[in-house]
Design an enzyme around this catalytic site. Sequence first.
Site, PDB file in Angstrom:
ATOM      1  N   TRP A 117       3.828  -2.696  -7.429  1.00  0.00           N
ATOM      2  CA  TRP A 117       3.770  -1.715  -6.343  1.00  0.00           C
ATOM      3  C   TRP A 117       4.906  -0.720  -6.419  1.00  0.00           C
ATOM      4  CZ3 TRP A 117      -0.285  -0.545  -3.629  1.00  0.00           C
ATOM      5  CH2 TRP A 117      -1.287  -1.508  -3.476  1.00  0.00           C
TER       6      TRP A 117
ATOM      7  N   HIS B 214      -3.909   3.153   3.557  1.00  0.00           N
ATOM      8  CA  HIS B 214      -5.020   2.626   2.758  1.00  0.00           C
ATOM      9  C   HIS B 214      -6.269   2.481   3.623  1.00  0.00           C
ATOM     10  CE1 HIS B 214      -2.182   1.684  -0.460  1.00  0.00           C
ATOM     11  NE2 HIS B 214      -3.242   1.595  -1.230  1.00  0.00           N
TER      12      HIS B 214
END
Lengths: 501, 501
Positions: free
Chosen positions: B380, B421
């Site tokens: 990430w 998201h």
Amino acid sequence: MTGNEHEGSGVRQRRTKSVTRAEEIQKAEQRARRSQPDKPCHRPRDSLFSWSSGFDNFTGFVNWGFLLLGIGGIRLLLENFIKYGIRVDPRQWYFFLSGKNDGGKEHPSILLICYSVVPVMLCLLIEKGLAMDIMAHGPGMVFHVVNLIVMVLMPMVVIHVKESGFSLIGAMYVCMLYAILFLKLWSYVQVNMWCRLSAKSKTTSQGRMRRQSFSYTDLHSATDAKQNGGDSDETRHDINGGGKALVQYPDNLNLFDLYYYILAPTLCYELNFPRTQRIRKRFLIKRILEVLVGCQVVMSLFQQWMIPSVKNSLIPFSNMDVAKASERLLKLAIPNHLMWLCFFYLSFHSYLNLMGELLHFADRNFYCDWWNANNIDTFWRSWNMPVHRWAVRHLYIPVVEMGYSKTTASITVFFISAFFHEYLVSVPLKTFKIWAFMGMMGQIPLSVLSKYVEKHWGARSGNIVVWASLIIGQPLCIMMYYHDYVVTHFGETLLEDYSVV
Amino acid sequence: MTGNEHEGSGVRQRRTKSVTRAEEIQKAEQRARRSQPDKPCHRPRDSLFSWSSGFDNFTGFVNWGFLLLGIGGIRLLLENFIKYGIRVDPRQWYFFLSGKNDGGKEHPSILLICYSVVPVMLCLLIEKGLAMDIMAHGPGMVFHVVNLIVMVLMPMVVIHVKESGFSLIGAMYVCMLYAILFLKLWSYVQVNMWCRLSAKSKTTSQGRMRRQSFSYTDLHSATDAKQNGGDSDETRHDINGGGKALVQYPDNLNLFDLYYYILAPTLCYELNFPRTQRIRKRFLIKRILEVLVGCQVVMSLFQQWMIPSVKNSLIPFSNMDVAKASERLLKLAIPNHLMWLCFFYLSFHSYLNLMGELLHFADRNFYCDWWNANNIDTFWRSWNMPVHRWAVRHLYIPVVEMGYSKTTASITVFFISAFFHEYLVSVPLKTFKIWAFMGMMGQIPLSVLSKYVEKHWGARSGNIVVWASLIIGQPLCIMMYYHDYVVTHFGETLLEDYSVV
């Protein structure tokens, strides 16, 4: 993958220089910028996929490749179970192995295995006769050749006569056994011939010298050989194992020595095989487990995956539907290739090492690193070392020594190899087509191609060509045989029945 | 793969010694044997797969892996064409991009893109007001927050109202644009705030000193700023490009600077971005070609492979048929993952580099080597550098500086990320489920797991866990959304209709 810039090295150097100058300027700028209140976080950098970044660590993608392969495998497995249910049937394995067909009442494979003792005994008897000079060289060799040819034809005849009583796999491994016996006995006969000729030339030259003083040398040597032949072979082998005396011709001509050789994991006869000191128990147990578990895996793959795939590909193949046939071929390629890999490991590593360990046989070079082979020739030279060594020692070198060229010798080796491939496939299938023979012959242009690729595109590409020919070539031959097998044995009508379903 | 013997090093040494002694004996034996007439060809050797052979060159199997992957890919492609025919339809791409639905007559996506100018202009006006002290700090910040929140809600409202007039992809990229604008303007506002506060604290301290002599300092600095703001910005930027003077606040508050930042491939505002000296034409042409060709490839993959796979998996997913659903999931995983990889390369390498080259933007660090990441955290931190850098600079550090703990800061970053998201998926799908949010939250236990695996099973296993979560996690979320999307918008009846077919 990488957006590389393929430019001349001159341009590259110039750019590197200008980059360094630019970097200096930008460093000075950076220092000025860093004192600013806007907390700068950017600095001149290249993207990693850019050629100019010089980054080349893509090892993560190797893991990615194998993971995708694993996921694809699991999916195929699931798809297979959903489509066909569980097809593994332990009872069928018994039929496979005993050679008993569903309808048959006999076990023809087992009978044929027992019969194999006969040509072996005949071979030993002929050798004894030759060694004791009861039989002359010429007729002895004729007897040997007849014996070997009769032996190799035996399964063909029996399988043809008892057609209904034979399962495919049973017939296949009987043929395998007879082919191996043929190669082993060929080597046995040839090595004994070398020894006999060498002993004879020695005695002749010794005789020539001694004939001036004595005249019973020939008789003496014959009786000497006879007395030695009567010695206890076990003590001799023990001495050999301890690294001392060597067995001499014709002391080797006995049943114990011959059956040791027949069981040993090699096709090349020698009077004194290299021996190990002890049996490693852990090693042995591992190999036994591998053979037991591995056989189950191969059988399951065969029943669950291969048979349905082959059956499904019949119609597209028969209808010459290129897209569907290719799809089927590729679908068949994966299980076939996995089975071949399992089979290779099981036979060449587990089984042959198991036999070697049990028999104290020290030479375990059953395969070289064919997986790194950069052309087809290297692959054929390294995947099956027993056969390769046999071919070099008993076919290639003798043919060259007979005065023929190396090319002739290579072609001879190739033809004998192609014949046995054809024998191992055609006889059990009872379909005398030449696909396996053609497949072997096809290795010649393939070899030229792979050498061209290796030379011009690099070793890696050559390796990929070798793997591709392995993965695609085999299922192609299997499909052709299966198609012809169905057409010959069940007729065109069955194909039509299938296509309705 | 290899039949290794895992034994203690003591045993190993002893064995090596005994092997050497045995080898010596066998060498002497070999010499004696070589003089024999039977042309010995065996010598004691180990099989390559045996641990004791010490052989470890299995590079050929890497080629094998990628070849099998390629063959599997080609087969899937063939299977797809046989099953579905050619589904690629260029007309649909126009609908995708314009956001026009089959039935609709408007181009709502294009309208929304044009509307995006409004919040940008508002943001600049508020900043101008703050810089010129027309507006106080408090109300200015309130205006900014209201402006940004209204902006981010705009596509949600429009898409909800004009439900029928929006295609899925059209809605998706409008949401993407607004999310990026939100992050960019947040950074713009925050950086200008830092500059203003820094300038104010300087002027205050200077003022405190000067107030003893003059009293019009504040007024002077304000007019000075105004005059500077009216300068030609282009000349200023040129100077900066040459590595000389730096732009100072509030000279940066103009339309040219703001739109350069909005087009630039970064989410972090700076007054003086690092600049390149020239546009590399070859590089630019390659990136343009990649964007053009790559978009076609992604679109084709989507139409030809993704849509049928997703549709097919609906029924097993709805019926909770575990085996079939898993098979479908794995089948969906491959095209989805390939699309994601293409998408990654296209957006993060081709497109951002293209924009950077055009705008002379020098910092091309859009991604690090996430493919080698050994745990989820590293992944990430490295796959999306613009967002990562934004999160560190504008969320994590400010939260820590406000006195909160680092854990709180990390969790804040995580929640904002999860919100976006969810925003990018739920709004276009008009399905307000929390699967994407849960997916992001699921990264926390996954991160713990991957760190455990990395620590105890090695870096390679950690890397495999990261790849597996990428390959399997995404299609799982897609399936859940698609299922809910179909259920909410077409009702349970459609599912039943499907299952009849």
